[in-house]
Scaffold this motif. Structure first.
Motif, PDB file in Angstrom:
ATOM      1  N   GLY A 151     -13.349  -1.069   1.135  1.00 30.52           N
ATOM      2  CA  GLY A 151     -12.037  -1.369   1.685  1.00 30.52           C
ATOM      3  C   GLY A 151     -11.788  -2.843   1.939  1.00 30.52           C
ATOM      4  N   ARG A 152     -12.746  -3.697   1.588  1.00 26.88           N
ATOM      5  CA  ARG A 152     -12.609  -5.133   1.850  1.00 26.88           C
ATOM      6  C   ARG A 152     -12.704  -5.970   0.579  1.00 26.88           C
ATOM      7  N   ALA A 170       0.831  -1.207   0.000  1.00 26.82           N
ATOM      8  CA  ALA A 170       0.000   0.000   0.000  1.00 26.82           C
ATOM      9  C   ALA A 170       0.865   1.255   0.000  1.00 26.82           C
ATOM     10  N   ASN A 171       1.865   1.265   0.862  1.00 26.35           N
ATOM     11  CA  ASN A 171       2.719   2.454   0.966  1.00 26.35           C
ATOM     12  C   ASN A 171       3.550   2.669  -0.281  1.00 26.35           C
ATOM     13  N   ALA A 172       4.102   1.601  -0.833  1.00 22.54           N
ATOM     14  CA  ALA A 172       4.923   1.745  -2.035  1.00 22.54           C
ATOM     15  C   ALA A 172       4.089   2.204  -3.221  1.00 22.54           C
ATOM     16  N   THR A 173       2.887   1.657  -3.360  1.00 19.65           N
ATOM     17  CA  THR A 173       2.014   2.048  -4.469  1.00 19.65           C
ATOM     18  C   THR A 173       1.585   3.497  -4.340  1.00 19.65           C
ATOM     19  N   MET A 174       1.240   3.903  -3.141  1.00 15.86           N
ATOM     20  CA  MET A 174       0.858   5.296  -2.924  1.00 15.86           C
ATOM     21  C   MET A 174       2.038   6.229  -3.200  1.00 15.86           C
ATOM     22  N   ALA A 175       3.226   5.846  -2.737  1.00 11.96           N
ATOM     23  CA  ALA A 175       4.406   6.676  -2.965  1.00 11.96           C
ATOM     24  C   ALA A 175       4.691   6.826  -4.456  1.00 11.96           C
ATOM     25  N   LEU A 176       4.540   5.739  -5.203  1.00 12.29           N
ATOM     26  CA  LEU A 176       4.750   5.823  -6.645  1.00 12.29           C
ATOM     27  C   LEU A 176       3.693   6.702  -7.286  1.00 12.29           C
ATOM     28  N   GLY A 177       2.446   6.508  -6.908  1.00 13.22           N
ATOM     29  CA  GLY A 177       1.363   7.263  -7.527  1.00 13.22           C
ATOM     30  C   GLY A 177       1.454   8.758  -7.308  1.00 13.22           C
ATOM     31  N   LEU A 178       2.042   9.173  -6.189  1.00 15.39           N
ATOM     32  CA  LEU A 178       2.171  10.600  -5.872  1.00 15.39           C
ATOM     33  C   LEU A 178       3.514  11.181  -6.290  1.00 15.39           C
ATOM     34  N   LEU A 237      -4.421  -2.306  -4.181  1.00 16.83           N
ATOM     35  CA  LEU A 237      -5.653  -1.804  -4.792  1.00 16.83           C
ATOM     36  C   LEU A 237      -6.306  -0.695  -3.970  1.00 16.83           C
ATOM     37  N   GLN A 238      -6.105  -0.729  -2.647  1.00 13.44           N
ATOM     38  CA  GLN A 238      -6.625   0.381  -1.849  1.00 13.44           C
ATOM     39  C   GLN A 238      -5.894   1.672  -2.201  1.00 13.44           C
ATOM     40  N   ILE A 273      -4.420   2.348  -5.051  1.00 19.46           N
ATOM     41  CA  ILE A 273      -4.836   2.736  -6.397  1.00 19.46           C
ATOM     42  C   ILE A 273      -6.223   3.361  -6.375  1.00 19.46           C
ATOM     43  N   THR A 274      -7.098   2.879  -5.506  1.00 15.31           N
ATOM     44  CA  THR A 274      -8.428   3.486  -5.374  1.00 15.31           C
ATOM     45  C   THR A 274      -8.312   4.954  -4.971  1.00 15.31           C
ATOM     46  N   TYR A 275      -7.504   5.226  -3.965  1.00 16.15           N
ATOM     47  CA  TYR A 275      -7.318   6.613  -3.517  1.00 16.15           C
ATOM     48  C   TYR A 275      -6.628   7.455  -4.590  1.00 16.15           C
ATOM     49  N   LEU A 276      -5.638   6.888  -5.260  1.00 19.86           N
ATOM     50  CA  LEU A 276      -4.946   7.616  -6.325  1.00 19.86           C
ATOM     51  C   LEU A 276      -5.900   7.918  -7.478  1.00 19.86           C
ATOM     52  N   GLY A 277      -6.825   6.990  -7.730  1.00 22.10           N
ATOM     53  CA  GLY A 277      -7.822   7.235  -8.767  1.00 22.10           C
ATOM     54  C   GLY A 277      -8.717   8.405  -8.422  1.00 22.10           C
ATOM     55  N   ARG A 278      -9.101   8.481  -7.157  1.00 22.02           N
ATOM     56  CA  ARG A 278      -9.934   9.607  -6.713  1.00 22.02           C
ATOM     57  C   ARG A 278      -9.211  10.932  -6.896  1.00 22.02           C
ATOM     58  N   ALA A 279      -7.895  10.896  -6.744  1.00 25.87           N
ATOM     59  CA  ALA A 279      -7.083  12.109  -6.873  1.00 25.87           C
ATOM     60  C   ALA A 279      -6.711  12.405  -8.321  1.00 25.87           C
ATOM     61  N   GLY A 280      -7.140  11.547  -9.245  1.00 27.70           N
ATOM     62  CA  GLY A 280      -6.855  11.770 -10.646  1.00 27.70           C
ATOM     63  C   GLY A 280      -5.446  11.430 -11.069  1.00 27.70           C
ATOM     64  N   ARG A 281      -4.740  10.664 -10.245  1.00 27.83           N
ATOM     65  CA  ARG A 281      -3.358  10.327 -10.561  1.00 27.83           C
ATOM     66  C   ARG A 281      -3.242   9.073 -11.427  1.00 27.83           C
ATOM     67  N   VAL A 282      -4.198   8.153 -11.311  1.00 22.66           N
ATOM     68  CA  VAL A 282      -4.163   6.915 -12.096  1.00 22.66           C
ATOM     69  C   VAL A 282      -5.572   6.597 -12.569  1.00 22.66           C
TER      70      VAL A 282
END
Length: 375
Positions: free
Chosen positions: A202-203, A119-127, A295-296, A298-307
């Protein structure tokens, strides 16, 4: 990496992966005559950058055993070597540096094992401001435990759903009521027999069904190499016709949890939990540890328009079975598994061969797939 048989590496490999340095040895960057590569390589990670690298495909792997190339491979190595991912990009905010091919615009990440790291690595990449991920496709490619009721080791399964098995109550099996089928049940429920509608936020993560069907149709006839080792292993599973087949490609859902479980009763629990969580639409086939974290994020990154969440695929291949054959105790089989998976190399080859079919189609026809995912 895989889970619940709830994770999938044997203890020796886990120890090796944990001991490996997060940063890889320096690699000479690929020189290009023009473009943002040199600018990005000169940027300080997490700081503003004057350029961004275009990314068409993100390969998400979870672990590497030793070196990034030239030794016994983990999930990352075959992609690095065969896709010429020779440009190393420092990634101190994650588990492992990133690698990139400026010609194909493939970017690969090793998230580290477990939901927290993924989760942390994916979020870090997405941002990360150094990368343009707006139109990138994502392929999560990892080994897994596989249900012998559905497939054989070496088989590769495209997931429609990823289900989180961690947000739960647990009572030791020696203390559960006699009419309970398991000591695990969802955090918001009153017991394993509680059939009230599941909470999915989230599940349960649903992948783009059209993309899943497209990927399966494209790869269903890929010939996955067979070998004596996995032939001998699947021969032990008498009474499980799908387990005794040579490796094949299928659609099957992924169960994500942080404990390495193994056994017939827990295999039944994973099946029941997956069906319940997806309201009967899902079918447990592979167990792994990281997807719900990935995937969690990526869900947040999608909301932010990053992916673009509709461009994400999950492919897991069976390195071992999630339960023992008839007549073998779960504990004995688990200890045998920890000595090394007979399907380890086969599953890695399977991931690459099946995943590459999709990667090649997307990149070779980028003019078609850049604007919208396959239908």
């Amino acid at each position: 990496m895989r889970s619940l048989s709830r994770c999938v590496l044997p203890l020796a490999i886990l120890a090796c992966a944990a001991a490996a340095p997060a940063a890889t040895p320096p690699v000479e960057p690929v020189t290009v005559k023009s473009g943002p590569l040199e600018t990005v390589l000169a940027c300080v990670p997490t700081k503003p950058c004057a350029a961004t690298l275009p990314v068409r495909m993100v390969i998400v792997t979870m672990f590497e055993i030793g070196a990034d190339e030239g030794d016994a491979p983990g999930e990352f190595q075959l992609w690095k070597e065969r896709r010429h991912l020779d440009t190393r990009i420092p990634f101190p905010q994650g588990y492992h540096d990133l690698f990139y091919n400026p010609e194909s615009q493939i970017l690969a990440i090793v998230t580290g094992v477990g939901t927290a790291r993924s989760a942390n690595a994916t979020m870090a990449l997405g941002l990360d401001p150094r990368f343009d991920l707006g139109k990138a496709y994502w392929l999560v490619a990892g080994i897994a435990g596989i249900d012998p009721q559905d497939a054989s080791i070496g088989s590769a399964a495209w997931a429609r759903y990823s289900v989180d098995g961690d947000l739960a109550h647990e009572i030791d099996a020696r203390e559960i009521p006699k009419d309970w089928t398991s000591g695990f049940f969802p955090l918001d429920k009153k017991g394993p027999g509680d059939t009230s509608p599941p909470i999915t936020e989230g599940r349960v993560f649903a992948l783009n069904p059209k993309l899943v069907d497209w990927a399966f149709a494209l790869t269903k006839d890929v010939v996955i190499p067979d070998d004596v080792g996995i032939q001998q292993e699947r021969a032990r599973y008498k009474g499980y016709p799908n387990a005794q087949k040579p490796p094949f490609v299928l659609i099957g859902d992924q169960f994500s949890a942080m404990t390495f479980w193994h056994g017939k009763l827990l295999n039944r629990w994973a099946n029941d939990f997956t069906r319940y969580s997806t309201s009967g639409k899902g079918e447990f086939v592979t167990s792994a540890m990281e997807e719900t974290g990935t995937l969690q994020a990526i869900t947040y990154l999608g909301r932010a328009g990053r992916v673009d969440q509709d461009r994400v695929m999950v492919l897991r291949s069976g390195s071992n079975f999630s339960m023992p054959p008839e007549g073998i105790a779960a504990a004995d089989n688990l200890m045998r598994e920890n000595e090394g998976y007979s399907g380890m190399r086969a599953s890695l080859e399977s991931l690459y061969l099946v995943g590459s079919k999709v990667v090649d189609e997307l990149l070779n026809h980028w003019d078609r797939y850049e604007q919208a995912p396959p239908q």
